[in-house]
Design a protein around this motif. Structure first.
Motif, PDB file in Angstrom:
ATOM      1  N   PRO A 182       0.829  -1.211   0.000  1.00 55.19           N
ATOM      2  CA  PRO A 182       0.000   0.000   0.000  1.00 55.19           C
ATOM      3  C   PRO A 182       0.860   1.255   0.000  1.00 55.19           C
ATOM      4  CG  PRO A 182       0.085  -0.934   2.204  1.00 55.19           C
ATOM      5  CD  PRO A 182       0.745  -1.929   1.291  1.00 55.19           C
ATOM      6  N   ALA A 183       0.485   2.226  -0.815  1.00 60.41           N
ATOM      7  CA  ALA A 183       1.298   3.440  -0.926  1.00 60.41           C
ATOM      8  C   ALA A 183       0.518   4.707  -0.654  1.00 60.41           C
ATOM      9  CB  ALA A 183       1.950   3.526  -2.310  1.00 60.41           C
ATOM     10  N   VAL A 198      -0.948  -0.859  -4.140  1.00 65.11           N
ATOM     11  CA  VAL A 198      -0.146  -0.780  -5.366  1.00 65.11           C
ATOM     12  C   VAL A 198      -0.028  -2.115  -6.080  1.00 65.11           C
ATOM     13  CG1 VAL A 198       2.137  -0.240  -6.305  1.00 65.11           C
ATOM     14  CG2 VAL A 198       1.160   1.202  -4.529  1.00 65.11           C
ATOM     15  N   TRP A 199       0.486  -3.119  -5.406  1.00 66.15           N
ATOM     16  CA  TRP A 199       0.717  -4.397  -6.076  1.00 66.15           C
ATOM     17  C   TRP A 199      -0.542  -5.252  -6.132  1.00 66.15           C
ATOM     18  CZ3 TRP A 199       5.738  -4.995  -2.784  1.00 66.15           C
ATOM     19  CH2 TRP A 199       6.692  -4.111  -3.283  1.00 66.15           C
ATOM     20  N   GLY A 200      -1.571  -4.839  -5.421  1.00 66.25           N
ATOM     21  CA  GLY A 200      -2.879  -5.462  -5.587  1.00 66.25           C
ATOM     22  C   GLY A 200      -3.646  -4.843  -6.735  1.00 66.25           C
ATOM     23  N   HIS A 201      -3.136  -3.714  -7.279  1.00 63.34           N
ATOM     24  CA  HIS A 201      -3.739  -3.016  -8.424  1.00 63.34           C
ATOM     25  C   HIS A 201      -5.218  -2.704  -8.155  1.00 63.34           C
ATOM     26  CE1 HIS A 201      -0.080  -4.253 -10.481  1.00 63.34           C
ATOM     27  NE2 HIS A 201      -0.324  -5.483 -10.075  1.00 63.34           N
ATOM     28  N   ARG A 202      -5.477  -2.156  -6.968  1.00 61.97           N
ATOM     29  CA  ARG A 202      -6.854  -1.890  -6.600  1.00 61.97           C
ATOM     30  C   ARG A 202      -6.925  -0.819  -5.514  1.00 61.97           C
ATOM     31  NH1 ARG A 202      -8.155  -7.607  -3.338  1.00 61.97           N
ATOM     32  NH2 ARG A 202      -6.493  -7.421  -1.795  1.00 61.97           N
ATOM     33  N   VAL A 203      -8.141  -0.342  -5.282  1.00 54.73           N
ATOM     34  CA  VAL A 203      -8.450   0.545  -4.169  1.00 54.73           C
ATOM     35  C   VAL A 203      -9.236  -0.262  -3.151  1.00 54.73           C
ATOM     36  CG1 VAL A 203      -9.786   2.565  -3.444  1.00 54.73           C
ATOM     37  CG2 VAL A 203      -8.467   2.635  -5.571  1.00 54.73           C
ATOM     38  N   TRP A 216     -12.258  -2.122  -5.236  1.00 55.72           N
ATOM     39  CA  TRP A 216     -12.456  -2.223  -6.676  1.00 55.72           C
ATOM     40  C   TRP A 216     -11.112  -2.118  -7.387  1.00 55.72           C
ATOM     41  CZ3 TRP A 216     -14.068   2.205  -4.010  1.00 55.72           C
ATOM     42  CH2 TRP A 216     -13.443   3.417  -4.359  1.00 55.72           C
ATOM     43  N   GLY A 217     -11.109  -2.609  -8.627  1.00 58.85           N
ATOM     44  CA  GLY A 217      -9.916  -2.542  -9.473  1.00 58.85           C
ATOM     45  C   GLY A 217      -9.309  -3.908  -9.713  1.00 58.85           C
ATOM     46  N   SER A 218      -8.681  -4.025 -10.857  1.00 57.97           N
ATOM     47  CA  SER A 218      -7.897  -5.208 -11.218  1.00 57.97           C
ATOM     48  C   SER A 218      -6.803  -4.739 -12.151  1.00 57.97           C
ATOM     49  CB  SER A 218      -8.772  -6.269 -11.898  1.00 57.97           C
ATOM     50  OG  SER A 218      -9.332  -5.756 -13.095  1.00 57.97           O
ATOM     51  N   GLN A 219      -5.766  -5.537 -12.315  1.00 59.58           N
ATOM     52  CA  GLN A 219      -4.647  -5.086 -13.127  1.00 59.58           C
ATOM     53  C   GLN A 219      -5.020  -5.045 -14.592  1.00 59.58           C
ATOM     54  OE1 GLN A 219      -1.001  -7.359 -12.837  1.00 59.58           O
ATOM     55  NE2 GLN A 219       0.220  -5.643 -13.551  1.00 59.58           N
ATOM     56  N   GLY A 220      -4.718  -3.909 -15.224  1.00 57.39           N
ATOM     57  CA  GLY A 220      -5.003  -3.746 -16.630  1.00 57.39           C
ATOM     58  C   GLY A 220      -5.026  -2.280 -16.997  1.00 57.39           C
ATOM     59  N   SER A 221      -5.325  -2.012 -18.252  1.00 56.27           N
ATOM     60  CA  SER A 221      -5.341  -0.637 -18.753  1.00 56.27           C
ATOM     61  C   SER A 221      -6.717  -0.216 -19.261  1.00 56.27           C
ATOM     62  CB  SER A 221      -4.319  -0.464 -19.873  1.00 56.27           C
ATOM     63  OG  SER A 221      -4.583  -1.370 -20.941  1.00 56.27           O
ATOM     64  N   GLY A 222      -7.712  -1.058 -19.070  1.00 59.91           N
ATOM     65  CA  GLY A 222      -9.060  -0.715 -19.501  1.00 59.91           C
ATOM     66  C   GLY A 222      -9.736   0.239 -18.530  1.00 59.91           C
ATOM     67  N   PRO A 223     -10.932   0.705 -18.867  1.00 60.74           N
ATOM     68  CA  PRO A 223     -11.672   1.604 -17.977  1.00 60.74           C
ATOM     69  C   PRO A 223     -11.885   0.973 -16.604  1.00 60.74           C
ATOM     70  CG  PRO A 223     -12.670   1.557 -20.150  1.00 60.74           C
ATOM     71  CD  PRO A 223     -11.655   0.459 -20.130  1.00 60.74           C
ATOM     72  N   TYR A 230      -0.449   4.575  -7.092  1.00 58.69           N
ATOM     73  CA  TYR A 230       0.374   5.011  -5.967  1.00 58.69           C
ATOM     74  C   TYR A 230      -0.327   5.954  -5.007  1.00 58.69           C
ATOM     75  CZ  TYR A 230       5.029   3.021  -6.567  1.00 58.69           C
ATOM     76  OH  TYR A 230       6.096   2.161  -6.593  1.00 58.69           O
ATOM     77  N   ALA A 231      -1.374   6.623  -5.433  1.00 60.92           N
ATOM     78  CA  ALA A 231      -1.970   7.636  -4.567  1.00 60.92           C
ATOM     79  C   ALA A 231      -3.428   7.828  -4.912  1.00 60.92           C
ATOM     80  CB  ALA A 231      -1.221   8.961  -4.708  1.00 60.92           C
ATOM     81  N   LEU A 232      -4.166   8.394  -3.954  1.00 64.14           N
ATOM     82  CA  LEU A 232      -5.559   8.741  -4.182  1.00 64.14           C
ATOM     83  C   LEU A 232      -5.922   9.940  -3.320  1.00 64.14           C
ATOM     84  CD1 LEU A 232      -6.512   7.309  -1.413  1.00 64.14           C
ATOM     85  CD2 LEU A 232      -7.096   5.371  -2.847  1.00 64.14           C
ATOM     86  N   ALA A 233      -7.016  10.590  -3.704  1.00 65.72           N
ATOM     87  CA  ALA A 233      -7.500  11.762  -2.975  1.00 65.72           C
ATOM     88  C   ALA A 233      -9.008  11.827  -3.127  1.00 65.72           C
ATOM     89  CB  ALA A 233      -6.851  13.040  -3.510  1.00 65.72           C
ATOM     90  N   LEU A 234      -9.650  12.574  -2.231  1.00 59.73           N
ATOM     91  CA  LEU A 234     -11.102  12.685  -2.204  1.00 59.73           C
ATOM     92  C   LEU A 234     -11.526  14.132  -2.378  1.00 59.73           C
ATOM     93  CD1 LEU A 234     -11.634  10.511   0.997  1.00 59.73           C
ATOM     94  CD2 LEU A 234     -11.716   9.711  -1.365  1.00 59.73           C
ATOM     95  N   ASP A 235     -12.668  14.340  -3.047  1.00 57.40           N
ATOM     96  CA  ASP A 235     -13.219  15.689  -3.107  1.00 57.40           C
ATOM     97  C   ASP A 235     -14.331  15.831  -2.061  1.00 57.40           C
ATOM     98  OD1 ASP A 235     -15.592  14.622  -4.179  1.00 57.40           O
ATOM     99  OD2 ASP A 235     -15.113  15.205  -6.231  1.00 57.40           O
ATOM    100  N   SER A 236     -14.946  16.993  -1.996  1.00 55.38           N
ATOM    101  CA  SER A 236     -15.936  17.263  -0.959  1.00 55.38           C
ATOM    102  C   SER A 236     -17.204  16.441  -1.134  1.00 55.38           C
ATOM    103  CB  SER A 236     -16.276  18.758  -0.952  1.00 55.38           C
ATOM    104  OG  SER A 236     -16.791  19.160  -2.209  1.00 55.38           O
ATOM    105  N   SER A 237     -17.402  15.867  -2.322  1.00 54.38           N
ATOM    106  CA  SER A 237     -18.565  15.015  -2.572  1.00 54.38           C
ATOM    107  C   SER A 237     -18.282  13.545  -2.332  1.00 54.38           C
ATOM    108  CB  SER A 237     -19.060  15.211  -4.018  1.00 54.38           C
ATOM    109  OG  SER A 237     -19.451  16.549  -4.239  1.00 54.38           O
TER     110      SER A 237
END
Length: 350
Positions: A182-183, A198-203, A216-223, A230-237
């Motif tokens: 986790p990063a 990170v290495w789980g390729h998911r949130v 959610w998430g899996s390794q790949g380049s699709g939608p 490596y990182a995530l952030a949240l907005d007010s919603s």
């Protein structure tokens, strides 16, 4: 604060048109805001206020700054102007110890969450560094339920208990709640904790005490797929913005993982990225550290390029592989200048 730096250095934001899918998209205009360097601190080393390849950064409600000092396996705490306040951590896998901590976040009560990357776990602390809990490491055979142990996992999915190989999970089907490198970490207004695995390729999403809620998430380049985020952030919603690092893009999800938008792609033009490593949201803007382009980019909440600043180097306002970013009081952007082993502080100017 580093007295060798000028008090106020204005950096002109480059204005480059974004070309994507064969069509030109609007980039920052010539009248785009400017970023002013208003402070910096840190040099390479292991002393108080020094850094060794720092990564993550967070700012609490009082303006105090927490830095994940990755190479020194510790967290350091500063005032908004860089005055050293304290530190905690040492190499190891015990409570309050770290192995290359990468991400840090603060909740509304001032509790500090650390992505203890090499130990594959999240640790939770008081603002002074007293341990409050930990989660994410798979349970070793024979251990009491829910109690993290000395078990560890490598990036291939191999699980070790007390140094001996135990089992291996498929790299695309690791159990919910288990973290692998986790990063990034972020906390919403309800105290729910989001982790870039990170290495789980998911949130993965947890309660404030580490109970798994969703993922959610899996390794790949699709939608909606991810490759070493490596990182995530949240907005007010409550929307979640993910630095999808190895896909050189940003993906935006709602709080349940439904994909809302995607932007970026490999390159050096405005709106393109080379390994984005840090992300922060403030008001109607998303700030992204564009790691291998040695700059910070700013976009709208739906990905329209607004501005960028930075260039390679070690001088004031220059960057060498910027990693974490956090927005503090008065709109200051705190940037972890990783290879220069320092924090630089910028202010957006109208």
């Amino acid at each position: 604060m580093n007295s060798c730096l000028p008090r106020y250095l204005t950096l002109t934001i480059a204005c480059v048109a974004l070309a994507a899918c064969g069509q030109a998209a609007a980039g920052p205009s010539d009248s785009a805001p400017q970023a002013a360097l208003v402070g910096a601190w840190g040099t390479r080393g292991s002393g108080a206020g020094q850094f060794e390849s720092p990564s993550g950064i967070a700012v609490d409600g009082q303006g105090n700054v927490y830095v994940a000092d990755t190479g020194n396996h510790r967290i350091q705490k500063f005032t908004a102007d860089g005055l050293f306040l304290g530190q905690w951590g040492a190499p190891g896998d015990g409570d309050g110890q770290f192995l290359s901590p990468t991400g840090v976040a603060v909740d509304g009560q001032g509790n500090v969450y650390v992505a203890d990357t090499g130990n594959h776990r999240i640790q939770k602390f008081t603002p002074e560094g007293r341990s409050l809990g930990k989660w994410g490491v798979p349970q070793a055979p024979g251990a009491p339920s829910g109690v993290p142990t000395s078990a560890s996992m490598d990036r291939s999915g191999a699980l070790y208990g007390d140094g001996a190989f135990e089992t291996k999970w498929d790299t695309h089907a690791r159990p919910a709640g288990v973290l692998v490198g986790p990063a990034g970490v972020a906390v919403d207004g309800a105290g729910q904790v989001y982790v870039a695995d990170v290495w789980g390729h998911r949130v993965q999403k947890f309660s404030a005490d580490g109970m798994f809620l969703a993922g959610w998430g899996s390794q790949g380049s699709g939608p909606g797929q991810l490759d070493e985020p490596y990182a995530l952030a949240l907005d007010s919603s409550g929307n979640v913005y993910v630095a999808d690092t190895d896909n050189d893009r940003v993906q935006k999800f709602d709080s349940n993982g439904r994909l809302l938008a995607t932007w970026g792609g490999w390159g050096a033009a405005s709106g393109r990225f080379r390994g984005p490593r840090g992300i922060a949201v403030s008001g109607e803007a998303v700030f992204i550290t564009d790691w291998a382009n040695h700059r910070v980019q700013v976009s709208s909440l739906d990905g329209r390029p607004l501005a960028h600043w930075g260039m390679p180097g070690s001088g004031p306002g220059q960057l060498q592989y910027p990693h974490g970013i956090a927005i503090g009081p008065h709109g200051r952007a705190y940037v972890v200048d990783q290879r220069n082993h320092r924090v630089q502080v910028f202010k957006m100017q109208e």
